[in-house]
Design an enzyme around this catalytic site. Structure first.
Site, PDB file in Angstrom:
ATOM      1  N   ASP A 282      25.863 -44.564  21.942  1.00 25.98           N
ATOM      2  CA  ASP A 282      25.242 -45.598  21.123  1.00 25.98           C
ATOM      3  C   ASP A 282      24.720 -44.928  19.847  1.00 25.98           C
ATOM      4  O   ASP A 282      23.735 -44.199  19.871  1.00 25.98           O
ATOM      5  CB  ASP A 282      24.103 -46.240  21.932  1.00 25.98           C
ATOM      6  CG  ASP A 282      23.238 -47.178  21.097  1.00 25.98           C
ATOM      7  OD1 ASP A 282      23.411 -47.228  19.865  1.00 25.98           O
ATOM      8  OD2 ASP A 282      22.379 -47.855  21.695  1.00 25.98           O
TER       9      ASP A 282
ATOM     10  N   GLN B  58      21.287 -45.553  15.862  1.00 24.55           N
ATOM     11  CA  GLN B  58      20.223 -44.862  15.114  1.00 24.55           C
ATOM     12  C   GLN B  58      20.672 -43.516  14.557  1.00 24.55           C
ATOM     13  O   GLN B  58      19.849 -42.791  13.988  1.00 24.55           O
ATOM     14  CB  GLN B  58      18.995 -44.644  16.025  1.00 24.55           C
ATOM     15  CG  GLN B  58      18.375 -45.927  16.547  1.00 24.55           C
ATOM     16  CD  GLN B  58      17.680 -46.762  15.462  1.00 24.55           C
ATOM     17  OE1 GLN B  58      17.430 -46.287  14.348  1.00 24.55           O
ATOM     18  NE2 GLN B  58      17.378 -48.002  15.787  1.00 24.55           N
TER      19      GLN B  58
ATOM     20  N   HIS C 294      18.151 -48.194  24.677  1.00 21.93           N
ATOM     21  CA  HIS C 294      17.863 -49.557  24.212  1.00 21.93           C
ATOM     22  C   HIS C 294      18.499 -50.507  25.239  1.00 21.93           C
ATOM     23  O   HIS C 294      19.520 -50.179  25.837  1.00 21.93           O
ATOM     24  CB  HIS C 294      18.531 -49.730  22.841  1.00 21.93           C
ATOM     25  CG  HIS C 294      18.228 -51.011  22.143  1.00 21.93           C
ATOM     26  ND1 HIS C 294      18.858 -52.196  22.458  1.00 21.93           N
ATOM     27  CD2 HIS C 294      17.384 -51.302  21.126  1.00 21.93           C
ATOM     28  CE1 HIS C 294      18.407 -53.159  21.663  1.00 21.93           C
ATOM     29  NE2 HIS C 294      17.509 -52.641  20.846  1.00 21.93           N
TER      30      HIS C 294
ATOM     31  N   LYS D 297      21.662 -51.522   9.984  1.00 25.75           N
ATOM     32  CA  LYS D 297      20.663 -50.442  10.012  1.00 25.75           C
ATOM     33  C   LYS D 297      21.020 -49.349   9.008  1.00 25.75           C
ATOM     34  O   LYS D 297      20.311 -48.356   8.885  1.00 25.75           O
ATOM     35  CB  LYS D 297      20.589 -49.826  11.416  1.00 25.75           C
ATOM     36  CG  LYS D 297      20.057 -50.797  12.465  1.00 25.75           C
ATOM     37  CD  LYS D 297      19.828 -50.078  13.763  1.00 25.75           C
ATOM     38  CE  LYS D 297      19.741 -50.993  14.957  1.00 25.75           C
ATOM     39  NZ  LYS D 297      18.475 -51.716  15.057  1.00 25.75           N
TER      40      LYS D 297
ATOM     41  N   CYS E  18      12.634 -52.855  22.854  1.00 22.44           N
ATOM     42  CA  CYS E  18      13.813 -53.105  23.703  1.00 22.44           C
ATOM     43  C   CYS E  18      14.110 -51.909  24.591  1.00 22.44           C
ATOM     44  O   CYS E  18      15.286 -51.590  24.847  1.00 22.44           O
ATOM     45  CB  CYS E  18      15.049 -53.483  22.875  1.00 22.44           C
ATOM     46  SG  CYS E  18      14.827 -54.967  21.918  1.00 22.44           S
TER      47      CYS E  18
END
Ligand code: 7TS
Length: 404
Positions: A193, A196, A115, A219, A358
């Site tokens: 990261d 997700q 991303h 999220k 993104c």
């Protein structure tokens, strides 16, 4: 699993098929109630007051940190710094650790499926320092090419940044192998990261063995505007502050300042206590369902969507097979622009994402300008898959023959 009744927005919009949870999740009533309860019963500025109400606000903020740290397998809650979310967490590492440690001639490695939040900060850091950004390329089915990683990581590598799960493809990256390769070949720090992954399966920071892990509360059923950065204590302690101001100081002399202990050193200004309380309620909700249940539920729906979409002529699906993805499916329908597809689906009450997600470096490698993306979460069921398929069939009818 039928959780729709717990989510006011979905109850208030009975015909809505929300398939964009990778962008942001809906919020259960208990999260909204927890935030409201904080403002109605405990609101005061944490850390600042000598009076009981401020102490209560401080305690609720502290307890929220402990609860969220426990959920993410962080043994030492002081190593969980609250931020605005993944983007701010990654920028924090870049601006603080990066500026202090990366110099001319060094290299920073990212994957081609990042991303922009985990790509641009490293690209800019490298440009500022005269370092080189190296990109780990992908296999044709959208995984990190570990041979490529092996070939580009070396003693010159200072940072390796990669996502746990790709937002555009759903690929679940093999963190253990990545960590092993990087540690064997370099002394680089590993930045993961987790935007997700944290919402969808069990994450245990202490076991992941990365140096930093970033996530976003919005999220994972929590409110917007609160997420976190988890880091190793020794590294966080050695790093300069990211922002300066109230709460993050120990002593302020006329000519210099000393810093507060962790996590406060990285939390300048009034903290977002109410949203931390909301996120703690969200992780209670996720824990009550169970991490394994969540992933298997999403995968079942995504695999069903995959089977049914594959049967439609002109559909091209990206990424590894469903068993190796989270609940994300990215696809195109012939030469129909994903934005047109999303508009037609919207007319049927189906919310999907269309665009580059993104991830422009990834789109270039897939050789598409954009994809359509459906992503599943705890409140979805087979009726959402059904609505997605019907919407895609309708788009096909409207556009007539679609060139594959
Ligand atoms: N990293 C990943 C892997 C993401 O999916 C996102 C947001 C971010 C970082 C940034 O998170 P933020 O909370 O700081 O904005 N992903 C998406 C998406 O896929 N569609 O909209 C936002």
């Amino acid at each position: 699993m039928n959780r729709r009744a717990d989510f006011p927005l979905l109850v208030n919009n009975p015909g809505l098929h929300y398939l964009d949870s990778a962008a942001t999740s809906q919020k259960p009533k208990l999260v909204l109630d927890a935030i409201r309860d904080f403002y109605e019963n405990s609101n005061a500025n944490p850390h600042r007051g000598a009076y009981a109400l401020s102490v209560e606000a401080t305690e609720r903020y502290c307890c929220a940190r402990e609860r969220i740290a426990q959920f993410l397998g962080v043994g030492d809650p002081s190593c969980l710094v609250f931020t605005r979310g993944t983007t701010e967490s990654l920028n924090l590492v870049g601006a603080s650790w990066g500026r202090a440690n990366v110099k001319s001639g060094d290299e920073v490695v990212v994957s081609a499926m990042e991303h922009h939040a985990n790509f641009v900060p490293w690209q800019q850091l490298a440009a500022e320092k005269g370092a080189k950004l190296r990109i780990c390329e992908l296999t044709t089915d959208g995984r990190m090419d570990l041979d490529c990683l092996r070939s580009i990581v070396g003693r010159q590598t200072k940072i390796v940044a990669f996502n746990h799960v790709s937002n555009a493809l759903g690929t679940i990256n093999p963190v253990r192998e990545i960590v092993q390769i990087v540690r064997e070949k370099s002394g680089a720090i590993l930045v993961c990261d987790g935007a997700q992954s944290a919402p969808h399966f069990r994450v245990n920071f202490d076991e992941l063995d990365v140096d930093f892990f970033a996530f976003s509360g919005h999220k994972m059923l929590g409110p917007m505007g609160l997420g976190g950065l988890i880091g190793r204590r020794a590294m966080l302690e050695a790093m300069p502050p990211y922002q300066t101001g109230g709460d993050m100081i120990e002593f302020v002399y006329d000519d210099r300042t000393t810093w507060n202990v962790l996590p406060h050193k990285f939390e300048a200004g009034t903290p977002n206590a109410a949203d931390a309380v909301g996120l703690a309620a969200a992780v209670d909700y996720l824990d009550a369902i169970g991490a394994d249940q969540i992933l298997s539920h999403e995968r079942r729906l995504m695999a069903s969507a995959q089977t049914r979409l594959s049967a439609i002529e002109g559909i091209r699906i990206f990424g590894p097979p469903p068993a190796e993805r989270s609940g994300v499916i990215s696809f195109v329908l012939g030469d129909v622009h994903p934005h047109d597809l999303a508009t037609i689906l919207d007319g049927q009450g189906v919310c999907i994402r269309a665009g580059h997600h993104c991830c422009q470096p990834l789109m270039r490698r897939l050789d598409v300008a954009a994809t359509a993306r459906a992503s599943f979460y705890v409140y979805n069921d087979e009726s959402d898959v059904e609505a997605l398929i019907n919407g895609v069939l309708k788009a096909k009818e409207i556009f007539g023959h679609v060139a594959a």
